[in-house]
Design an enzyme around this catalytic site. Sequence first.
Site, PDB file in Angstrom:
ATOM      1  N   GLY A   1       0.852  -1.215  -0.087  1.00 26.62           N
ATOM      2  CA  GLY A   1       0.024  -0.107   0.134  1.00 26.62           C
ATOM      3  C   GLY A   1       0.738   1.134   0.032  1.00 26.62           C
ATOM      4  O   GLY A   1       0.439   2.288  -0.573  1.00 26.62           O
TER       5      GLY A   1
ATOM      6  N   GLY B   1       4.724   1.028   0.089  1.00 29.88           N
ATOM      7  CA  GLY B   1       6.046   0.801  -0.277  1.00 29.88           C
ATOM      8  C   GLY B   1       6.050  -0.188  -1.264  1.00 29.88           C
ATOM      9  O   GLY B   1       5.337  -1.190  -1.651  1.00 29.88           O
TER      10      GLY B   1
ATOM     11  N   VAL C   1       9.235  -3.191  -2.503  1.00 32.07           N
ATOM     12  CA  VAL C   1      10.346  -3.903  -2.176  1.00 32.07           C
ATOM     13  C   VAL C   1      11.200  -4.516  -3.273  1.00 32.07           C
ATOM     14  O   VAL C   1      10.496  -5.034  -4.140  1.00 32.07           O
ATOM     15  CB  VAL C   1       9.921  -5.246  -1.008  1.00 32.07           C
ATOM     16  CG1 VAL C   1      11.066  -5.738  -0.856  1.00 32.07           C
ATOM     17  CG2 VAL C   1       9.164  -4.574  -0.035  1.00 32.07           C
TER      18      VAL C   1
ATOM     19  N   LYS D   1      13.357  -1.691   0.735  1.00 27.79           N
ATOM     20  CA  LYS D   1      11.808  -1.201   0.756  1.00 27.79           C
ATOM     21  C   LYS D   1      11.945   0.174   0.724  1.00 27.79           C
ATOM     22  O   LYS D   1      12.456   0.898   1.614  1.00 27.79           O
ATOM     23  CB  LYS D   1      11.254  -1.814   1.912  1.00 27.79           C
ATOM     24  CG  LYS D   1       9.600  -1.515   1.944  1.00 27.79           C
ATOM     25  CD  LYS D   1       8.817  -1.903   3.097  1.00 27.79           C
ATOM     26  CE  LYS D   1       7.169  -1.650   2.911  1.00 27.79           C
ATOM     27  NZ  LYS D   1       6.519  -2.242   4.117  1.00 27.79           N
TER      28      LYS D   1
ATOM     29  N   ASP E   1      -1.316  -6.923  11.129  1.00 23.41           N
ATOM     30  CA  ASP E   1      -1.659  -7.433   9.684  1.00 23.41           C
ATOM     31  C   ASP E   1      -0.980  -8.771   9.422  1.00 23.41           C
ATOM     32  O   ASP E   1      -0.438  -9.062   8.473  1.00 23.41           O
ATOM     33  CB  ASP E   1      -1.332  -6.296   8.501  1.00 23.41           C
ATOM     34  CG  ASP E   1      -1.808  -6.646   7.174  1.00 23.41           C
ATOM     35  OD1 ASP E   1      -2.983  -7.427   6.958  1.00 23.41           O
ATOM     36  OD2 ASP E   1      -1.111  -6.110   6.056  1.00 23.41           O
TER      37      ASP E   1
END
Length: 209
Positions: free
Chosen positions: A20, A22, A24, A39, A132
């Site tokens: 959402g 960032g 990687v 990241k 999360d």
Amino acid sequence: MLGEVFDGRYRIDALLGEGGIGTVYEAQHLSLGRKVALKVLLPEHEDTPSLRKRFEREAKALSALNHPHIVAITDVGVANDTPYLVMELLEGSTLAKRLEAGPVEPERAIAIARQILEAMAYAHEHDIAHRDLKPQNVFVRRLGDGTDHVTVLDFGLVRFLDEEGRAGTQLTKRGALLGTPAYMAPEQAAGGAVDARADVYAAGLILYE
């Protein structure tokens, strides 16, 4: 950014994923010759103070944790006004990918769940709730002896807890819905206050799955 040398020492080699706030990348530390996961905050969020703050909180959370089942952070900084953090590059695949192949035998499932809970217990002891937890954020590497090594990652929605275990200062207003609905505790899905117990609930759902 592929092929670029970021902050003078990280050559970006491949895209690993995007969330959402960032992106990687697989990168290589040029001086050490070591592969890492880099990241960076998405460009469209660089001028959004709340999202920059959330990215910085993830770096702070990970740097405070030193546990064999939590992804290790090796560097953090800002380059060309872009915040970034550097993590160990994990081998293996996500638990979500493993579940796509079919059911996991009970003994193996329990061993994986135990390691997830060890990671969460350690984070909670350090006043950090993940918020999360889901199979996509659990990395599993099969070891030579046939056992699994679990690493929990992506603390982007982390919340710091006060000494009583209640939610402390937060970036999001009460009523905001953050997380992945399929793994949310009821109070989280309702936009209410969330503490470490939401991670326990999510871990239970992962074990059931």
